[in-house]
Write an enzyme that holds these catalytic residues in place. Structure first.
Site, PDB file in Angstrom:
ATOM      1  N   ASN A   1     -10.184  -2.985   2.485  1.00 27.07           N
ATOM      2  CA  ASN A   1      -9.917  -2.954   1.040  1.00 27.07           C
ATOM      3  C   ASN A   1     -11.224  -2.725   0.292  1.00 27.07           C
ATOM      4  OD1 ASN A   1      -7.173  -3.411   1.090  1.00 27.07           O
ATOM      5  ND2 ASN A   1      -7.301  -5.583   0.635  1.00 27.07           N
TER       6      ASN A   1
ATOM      7  N   HIS B   1       0.830  -1.224   0.000  1.00 30.77           N
ATOM      8  CA  HIS B   1       0.000   0.000   0.000  1.00 30.77           C
ATOM      9  C   HIS B   1       0.858   1.266   0.000  1.00 30.77           C
ATOM     10  CE1 HIS B   1      -3.928  -2.057   0.886  1.00 30.77           C
ATOM     11  NE2 HIS B   1      -3.100  -2.954   1.362  1.00 30.77           N
TER      12      HIS B   1
HETATM   13  C1  HEM Z   1      -1.943 -11.046   7.720  1.00 34.15           C
HETATM   14  C2  HEM Z   1      -2.365 -10.233   6.775  1.00 34.15           C
HETATM   15  C3  HEM Z   1      -1.822  -8.844   6.578  1.00 34.15           C
HETATM   16  C4  HEM Z   1      -0.653  -8.300   6.967  1.00 34.15           C
HETATM   17  C5  HEM Z   1       0.485  -8.960   7.735  1.00 34.15           C
HETATM   18  C6  HEM Z   1      -0.645  -6.934   6.509  1.00 34.15           C
HETATM   19  C7  HEM Z   1       0.392  -6.049   6.677  1.00 34.15           C
HETATM   20  C8  HEM Z   1       0.399  -4.748   6.259  1.00 34.15           C
HETATM   21  C9  HEM Z   1       1.495  -3.844   6.400  1.00 34.15           C
HETATM   22  C10 HEM Z   1       2.840  -4.210   7.014  1.00 34.15           C
HETATM   23  C11 HEM Z   1       1.117  -2.655   5.896  1.00 34.15           C
HETATM   24  C12 HEM Z   1       1.939  -1.381   5.805  1.00 34.15           C
HETATM   25  C13 HEM Z   1       1.530  -0.476   6.928  1.00 34.15           C
HETATM   26  C14 HEM Z   1       2.348   0.767   7.006  1.00 34.15           C
HETATM   27  O1  HEM Z   1       3.539   0.728   6.704  1.00 34.15           O
HETATM   28  O2  HEM Z   1       1.788   1.805   7.424  1.00 34.15           O
HETATM   29  C15 HEM Z   1      -0.229  -2.796   5.455  1.00 34.15           C
HETATM   30  C16 HEM Z   1      -0.985  -1.782   4.922  1.00 34.15           C
HETATM   31  C17 HEM Z   1      -2.309  -1.907   4.645  1.00 34.15           C
HETATM   32  N1  HEM Z   1      -3.068  -3.061   4.700  1.00 34.15           N
HETATM   33 FE1  HEM Z   1      -2.458  -4.836   5.290  1.00 34.15          FE
HETATM   34  N2  HEM Z   1      -1.814  -6.675   5.870  1.00 34.15           N
HETATM   35  C18 HEM Z   1      -2.563  -7.820   5.890  1.00 34.15           C
HETATM   36  C19 HEM Z   1      -3.800  -7.997   5.341  1.00 34.15           C
HETATM   37  C20 HEM Z   1      -4.599  -6.990   4.923  1.00 34.15           C
HETATM   38  C21 HEM Z   1      -5.989  -7.115   4.583  1.00 34.15           C
HETATM   39  C22 HEM Z   1      -6.792  -8.413   4.613  1.00 34.15           C
HETATM   40  C23 HEM Z   1      -6.430  -5.874   4.267  1.00 34.15           C
HETATM   41  C24 HEM Z   1      -7.815  -5.461   3.876  1.00 34.15           C
HETATM   42  C25 HEM Z   1      -8.819  -5.767   4.640  1.00 34.15           C
HETATM   43  C26 HEM Z   1      -5.330  -4.953   4.411  1.00 34.15           C
HETATM   44  C27 HEM Z   1      -5.405  -3.601   4.201  1.00 34.15           C
HETATM   45  C28 HEM Z   1      -4.343  -2.735   4.321  1.00 34.15           C
HETATM   46  C29 HEM Z   1      -4.426  -1.327   4.013  1.00 34.15           C
HETATM   47  C30 HEM Z   1      -5.643  -0.557   3.547  1.00 34.15           C
HETATM   48  C31 HEM Z   1      -3.148  -0.808   4.218  1.00 34.15           C
HETATM   49  C32 HEM Z   1      -2.709   0.628   3.977  1.00 34.15           C
HETATM   50  C33 HEM Z   1      -2.965   1.485   5.185  1.00 34.15           C
HETATM   51  C34 HEM Z   1      -2.546   2.903   4.857  1.00 34.15           C
HETATM   52  O3  HEM Z   1      -3.231   3.527   4.024  1.00 34.15           O
HETATM   53  O4  HEM Z   1      -1.549   3.362   5.426  1.00 34.15           O
HETATM   54  N3  HEM Z   1      -4.232  -5.656   4.799  1.00 34.15           N
HETATM   55  N4  HEM Z   1      -0.652  -4.083   5.659  1.00 34.15           N
END
Ligand code: HEM
EC number: 1.11.1.6
Length: 492
Positions: free
Chosen positions: A138, A65
């Site tokens: 999402n 992201h």
């Molecule tokens: C075990 C599963 C997941 C892991 C380990 C994970 C991990 C991460 C990490 C490390 C980031 C970066 C955060 C940052 O640096 O600020 C991130 C961002 C994000 N993830 Fe996940 N994620 C997972 C599953 C999901 C799922 C299922 C969704 C949707 C429902 C999701 C939605 C998002 C969104 C929207 C962001 C961006 C947030 C922003 O705008 O700063 N992720 N995720």
């Protein structure tokens, strides 16, 4: 102004140039040299500071992201759900809460085009009176996998090849050919919604199952859904090429320009709930993030509306340093045993301590807007003013006390330690139903995208056969169409 409580702010801008320590700078154009042609003196403190700061302007981009746009606004409750949750910001219709939202693509880099086929992130930080609530969802309502153990793998498979740095279909289809549960997410990824028109025309979903808890301590599983009032719109292939070829930041620009013009984007929030006592009544596991909850049996219940009416002032401060976490919840909203969510509750805070440092929650965009107090605040970049002498708890010298107890999950946990996969529900039923719900032209575009992906020369006969057999199990005619177009015999 108390000089010792001073925090840097553009509100205190000096009318003349200074260095970062506030010392006047009388020349920001020329280095300090010996004679008019140099060499440059190392004692040019301002030059060294300017160069050194520039060299450190970037922080690690988000591991996923990385590409995103943010905007500010408010959430307003329109329907009473206080029977389901004691969350203060949801206490009654009419209650408004300030927030910041960030939309993103998932896979590619910070500067990548916004027309790529990818899920879109939909994250909202609510600054409530009881602390921040981060909604981190999402636009697709399901994910490709359902156990946090596989997250790094699925992301690696979708990210560019580590050798060529090019996203390659054979890697995606290879990894996912071990995961039939990914089929459902592919009915979104290779559907028209895989390339939304912009960020205003996307839906949002929690994907994961959370829990609402009311004052009496009764819990309900919940999924959250955002619906844009301007409808969902997508770019078909030719349009995406044109838009992306003209402006690789078109979605960021659309969001910014719409808000600047007073055309405020708005979404309605709905929930679906399941009483955990009834969780065995369904042919899917309510904690499986690859399944949707059918709306005919679990109807959408309206909750409120989100309006984005203010652009950010600074991209770095309010987008790059913005840090969300599904772990950041408020009383009345909690997690569930959803195995993906459990991993996420840990992963986000962890990545932000790396990306932004241990005090990332002191950054203005991330800090709660209510009073907050605890004793974990030292470490890199602690810029909070503190003058207490007691930094431990409990103490007879410090009147600070525990917060009032609020209801927590009443669930009893028991069982053997195990590593296992979900054993409930078909991975083919919901993808088949979704495909059959489409008009013929939409089905045709989906088939063409699959034919294109499976035609990657590095996709082996074995991988192609697996996918055709899975699509056949989802929908016989779909499998047949793919098999005909790819010249492969469908075998289940
Ligand atoms: C075990 C599963 C997941 C892991 C380990 C994970 C991990 C991460 C990490 C490390 C980031 C970066 C955060 C940052 O640096 O600020 C991130 C961002 C994000 N993830 Fe996940 N994620 C997972 C599953 C999901 C799922 C299922 C969704 C949707 C429902 C999701 C939605 C998002 C969104 C929207 C962001 C961006 C947030 C922003 O705008 O700063 N992720 N995720």
């Amino acid at each position: 102004m108390d000089p010792y409580k001073y925090r840097p702010s553009s509100a205190y801008n000096s009318p003349f140039f200074t260095n970062n320590s506030g010392t006047p700078v009388y020349n920001d154009n020329s280095s300090l040299t010996v004679g008019s042609r140099g060499p440059v003196l190392l004692e040019d403190y301002h030059l060294i500071e300017k160069l050194a700061h520039f060299e450190r302007e970037r922080i690690p981009e988000r591991v996923v992201h990385a590409r995103g746009a943010s905007a500010k606004g408010f959430f307003e409750v329109t329907h009473d759900i206080s029977h389901l949750t004691c969350a203060d910001f949801l206490r009654a219709p009419g209650v408004q809460t300030p927030l910041i939202a960030r939309f993103s693509t998932v896979i590619h880099e910070r500067g990548s085009p916004e027309t790529i086929r990818d899920p879109r992130g939909f994250a909202v930080k609510f600054y409530t009176r009881e602390g921040n609530f981060d909604f981190v969802g999402n636009n697709f309502p399901v994910f490709f996998i359902r156990d946090a153990m596989k997250f790094a793998d699925v992301i690696h498979a979708f990210k560019p090849n580590p050798k060529t740095h090019i996203q390659e279909n054979w890697r995606i289809l290879d990894f996912c050919s071990h995961h039939p549960e990914s089929l459902h997410a592919f009915t979104f990824f290779y559907d028209d919604v895989g390339v939304p028109t912009d960020y205003r025309h996307i839906e949002g979903s929690s994907v994961n199952t959370y829990t609402l808890i009311n004052k009496a301590g009764k819990a309900h599983y919940v999924k959250f859904h955002w619906k844009p009032t301007c409808g969902v719109k997508c770019l078909l292939e030719e349009e995406a090429i044109k838009v992306g070829g003209t402006n690789h930041s078109h979605a960021t620009q659309d969001l910014y320009d719409s808000i600047a013009a007073g055309n405020y984007p708005e979404w309605k929030l709905y929930i679906q709930t399941i009483d955990p006592d009834h969780e065995d009544r369904f042919d899917f596991d309510p904690l499986d993030s690859t399944k949707t909850w059918p709306e005919d049996i679990l109807p959408l219940q309206p909750v409120g509306r989100l309006v984005l009416n203010r652009n950010i002032d600074n991209f770095f401060a309010e987008n790059e340093m913005l840090a969300f976490s599904p772990g950041t919840v408020v009383p009345g909203i909690s997690y569930s045993d959803d195995k993906m969510l459990q991993g996420r509750v840990f992963a986000y805070g962890d990545t932000q301590r790396h990306r932004l440092g241990p005090n990332y929650l002191l950054l203005p965009v991330n800090a709660p807007k209510c009073a907050h107090h605890n004793n974990h605040y030292d470490g890199f970049m602690n810029f909070m003013h503190r003058d207490e002498e007691v930094d431990y708890f409990p103490s007879r010298y410090d009147p600070v006390r525990h917060a009032e107890k609020y209801p927590i999950l009443p669930t009893v946990c028991s069982g053997r330690r195990e590593r296992c996969i979900f054993d409930k529900g078909s991975d083919f039923k919901q993808p088949g139903e979704r495909y059959r719900s489409w008009a013929p032209d939409r089905q045709e575009r989906f088939v063409s995208r699959w034919v294109n992906a499976l035609s990657d020369p590095r996709v082996t006969h074995e991988i192609r056969s697996i996918w055709i057999s899975w699509w056949t199990q989802a929908d016989k005619s779909l499998g047949q169409r793919l098999a005909n177009r790819l010249n492969v015999r469908p075998s289940i």
